[in-house]
Design an enzyme around this catalytic site. Structure first.
Site, mmCIF file in Angstrom:
data_model
loop_
_atom_site.group_PDB
_atom_site.id
_atom_site.type_symbol
_atom_site.label_atom_id
_atom_site.label_comp_id
_atom_site.label_asym_id
_atom_site.label_seq_id
_atom_site.Cartn_x
_atom_site.Cartn_y
_atom_site.Cartn_z
ATOM 1 N N GLU A 1 0.805 -1.224 0.000
ATOM 2 C CA GLU A 1 0.000 0.000 0.000
ATOM 3 C C GLU A 1 0.836 1.270 0.000
ATOM 4 O O GLU A 1 0.431 2.277 -0.584
ATOM 5 C CB GLU A 1 -0.974 -0.004 1.185
ATOM 6 C CG GLU A 1 -2.128 -0.994 1.050
ATOM 7 C CD GLU A 1 -1.758 -2.428 1.412
ATOM 8 O OE1 GLU A 1 -0.620 -2.642 1.887
ATOM 9 O OE2 GLU A 1 -2.593 -3.331 1.220
ATOM 10 N N HIS B 1 -11.238 -5.422 8.575
ATOM 11 C CA HIS B 1 -11.767 -5.261 7.221
ATOM 12 C C HIS B 1 -13.168 -4.653 7.223
ATOM 13 O O HIS B 1 -13.949 -4.883 6.315
ATOM 14 C CB HIS B 1 -11.821 -6.607 6.486
ATOM 15 C CG HIS B 1 -10.478 -7.165 6.131
ATOM 16 N ND1 HIS B 1 -9.657 -7.741 7.061
ATOM 17 C CD2 HIS B 1 -9.813 -7.227 4.946
ATOM 18 C CE1 HIS B 1 -8.540 -8.149 6.455
ATOM 19 N NE2 HIS B 1 -8.616 -7.844 5.179
#
Lengths: 326, 336
Positions: free
Chosen positions: B71, B140
């Protein structure tokens, strides 16, 4: 194939190196005399790296830099006036006084900023290299960073992606032996950061970062490789900073000995290049003295300019947080 | 209302939120040659949520790019490419992964233009997925918009409807600033009218999605639909609630909020994020600053409790704010 430095290139590198040295010496005085706010991380000792790499680049090639970024701006073609004005936090500075030493930049010459975050510039340079490939240009991107930054995740992610996508990126590790005040052997188990290149599938090259010609030759190969679309290179330049992590001092510090500093100064990059220039009859000692004088005078005039430049008006505090469509 | 802007023929075309996202991105790729999509599993897989499906086939691997699971690298790619002439669309698969790239977002992307004295322009759009409800547990399922709205230099939008999802994506990608488009995973199958072709939903403009007289419910993302249900139920209790879909959190349409509260004299703020320290605190503060004399009741806030998002459906259902809770909290606040 080794790329030979012509006389013109040697003179160009010398000019850039002396400009960096003098800019930084004067900047150090300004900090010590309380003339500029904030913290300056000075590049003295490392001049051969920025100069040896930057002579290969054009304005449309982009670089990212570090907290120790003045040298990269100077070597890329930055002007003393706007640079000193930025250190002073003045309106005429490259960043209008909003960035200061650690964010000094000049987009017009492809300088994507010094960076206050160790390793912060590496993924950005990779992104610039991605754009160059996407737009099918012959341009390259270069990221300068230190041995300390080679331990940041940002380095590893960017290196992997640059190799994966065969990006025109040159990762220039300026191994000056310290991550801030921590010696390299206390922050990583390897001696050569370039060893890490193998883990990403790119060439890793170690070069004497005090020898401008050696840097020039190695950087030339890396830049040529990138321009040909053959992908990134990790170029490690072994170098040393004469001054402290922040500011000038440099001697009498506990994390390194004065002998060590003296040892490195014996191989001063500017002195070594000047000896070579004199030996080869490219410059005389007198001409060298004149170059130093001229640049010192440039610096003095630029400092006067910075002194006289107005401070940014507080009414402009919120300008440029966002881009506003004209 | 947004729907009112559509002509009748177009209004008949319904599309799911997931397909509206695809259409928005497709329109951008068609109109902007410098735009590309990069992220984890965006190309071959068409995103784990399916919203890039077909784009690889249409635009090729040079413009729809699978990245490593990196990321920091992905976000850096977006920043560097945007600063040097491209208009990247970066996919951050789950908003929870902001932790992996917060330096790039907070210290680089958000600040570059300002630090550089206005010399940098960063036309980068980040699409990212938020929200609970699928038993994806604590890492998540979060709604972390407050991490982003606290950073000067970023724009942040959160579409609740398919229409807004497509229109806000197009507006974000045409904007020359970094824009985060916060999507919602439980809304992917939600259907609604979506016109064909490119259109913009202006960034910074809230939508009064239901008009009312004596309560303003302020919500965004999926909570808009819970707010609408709550408004229906509150009718039985004599409350005629106006519902504002913020659509954009940064910049915030304070004018629309304040005008509504001045009319209804009551405000209830709803978001899925943890209530403590959430974006609702900012909304409440602004309302009391700008409409204090108009308030007939304390400003209410409904949000998630102060805990990580749980896994088990029974726990998760009791964790997530919903219409029932909005009704209960409103009744408690007003004393009915």
């Amino acid at each position: 194939m080794t790329i030979q430095a012509t006389d013109a290139v040697l003179l160009d590198m010398h000019e850039r190196m002396v400009r960096i040295r003098i800019f930084e010496e004067e900047a150090g005085k300004l900090m010590e005399n309380g003339k500029v706010p904030g913290a300056l991380h000075l590049y003295v000792g490392q001049e051969a790296v920025a100069s040896g790499v930057m002579v290969h680049l054009n304005d449309d090639d982009h670089i990212t830099s570090t907290h120790r970024g003045h040298g990269h701006v100077v070597a890329k073609g930055g002007a003393f006036k706007e640079m000193y004005a930025e250190l002073y936090g003045k309106a005429d500075g490259y960043c209008k006084g909003r960035g200061g030493s650690m964010h000094i930049c000049n987009m017009e010459i492809g300088m994507l900023g010094a960076n206050g975050i160790v390793g912060g510039g590496i993924p950005i340079a990779m992104g610039a290299a991605f754009a160059k490939k996407y737009r099918k240009t012959q341009e390259v991107a270069v990221s300068f960073f230190g041995d300390g930054a080679s331990n940041e995740g940002s380095f590893h992610e960017a290196a992997n992606m640059a190799a994966l996508y065969k990006l025109p990126l040159i990762l220039v590790c300026e191994n000056n032996g310290f991550g801030e005040y921590t010696r390299q052997d206390a922050h990583q188990a390897i001696v050569d950061v370039a060893d890490r290149a193998a883990g990403y599938g790119m060439p890793g090259v170690v070069v004497d970062g005090m020898d401008a010609i050696a840097v020039y030759e190695a950087a030339g190969e890396a830049v040529a490789r990138a321009r040909k679309g053959e992908g990134p290179t990790l170029l490690e330049c072994k170098t040393y900073r004469y001054y402290d992590h922040v500011g000038v001092r440099g001697m009498g510090l506990s994390y390194r000995t004065d002998e060590e500093v003296e040892h490195w100064k014996q191989r001063d990059p500017i002195t070594m290049l000047e000896s070579r220039l004199v030996e080869q009859g490219i410059l005389t000692k007198r001409k060298i003295t004149n170059i130093h004088k001229r640049i010192r005078e440039d610096a003095k005039q630029a400092i006067e300019f910075a002194e006289k430049s107005p401070l940014p008006d507080p009414s402009e505090l919120l300008d440029d947080v966002y881009y506003v469509q004209a | 209302m947004a729907e009112a802007q559509l002509d009748t023929a177009q209004a008949e075309r319904k599309l799911a939120y997931v397909n509206a996202i695809t259409e928005g991105v497709r329109e951008v790729l068609l109109e902007q040659p410098d735009a590309f999509v990069a992220g984890e599993d965006v190309a071959g897989a068409g995103s784990v949520f399916g919203y890039y499906q077909g784009l690889l086939e249409q635009f090729g691997p040079e413009r729809v790019i699978d990245t490593p699971i990196s990321e920091k690298g992905i976000m850096g790619l977006g920043i560097g490419a945007a600063a040097t002439g491209c208009r990247p669309i970066i996919d951050l698969m789950f908003m929870d992964f902001l932790g992996e790239c917060m330096d790039e977002v907070a210290n680089q992307m958000a600040k570059m233009r300002y630090m550089f004295g206005g010399h940098a322009k960063l036309p980068v759009t980040v699409l990212t997925m938020s929200g609970a409800g699928m038993s994806l547990a604590a890492q998540h399922s979060q709604s972390l918009e407050a991490w982003l709205t606290h950073l000067p230099g970023l724009k942040v939008v959160a579409p609740a409807t398919p229409y807004d999802a497509k229109g806000l994506i197009i507006s974000a990608c045409r904007d020359d600033n970094p824009v985060f488009v916060i999507l919602n995973k439980l809304s992917l199958a939600l259907e609604g009218p979506v016109p064909e072709g490119a259109y913009e939903v202006p960034i910074g403009k809230a939508n009064v999605i239901r008009e009312g007289t004596n309560l303003t419910i302020i919500a965004f993302s999926r909570m808009v639909h819970e707010a609408l249900q709550a408004a229906d139920q509150l009718k039985e209790h004599g409350i005629d609630a106006e519902v504002i879909d913020l659509r954009s959190l940064q910049p915030l349409d304070t004018d629309t909020i304040v005008a509504s509260v001045k009319k209804t004299h009551r405000a209830m703020i709803v978001h899925e994020a943890v209530r403590f320290g959430g974006f609702g605190g900012e909304l409440a503060a602004q309302i009391q600053e700008l409409a204090f004399d108009y308030l007939d009741a304390p400003i209410g806030r409904v949000g998630a409790p102060f805990s990580p998002v749980p896994y088990s459906p029974s726990l998760e259902q009791s964790y997530m704010p919903n219409a029932k809770r909005i009704v209960a909290e409103t009744r408690r606040l007003i004393g009915i």
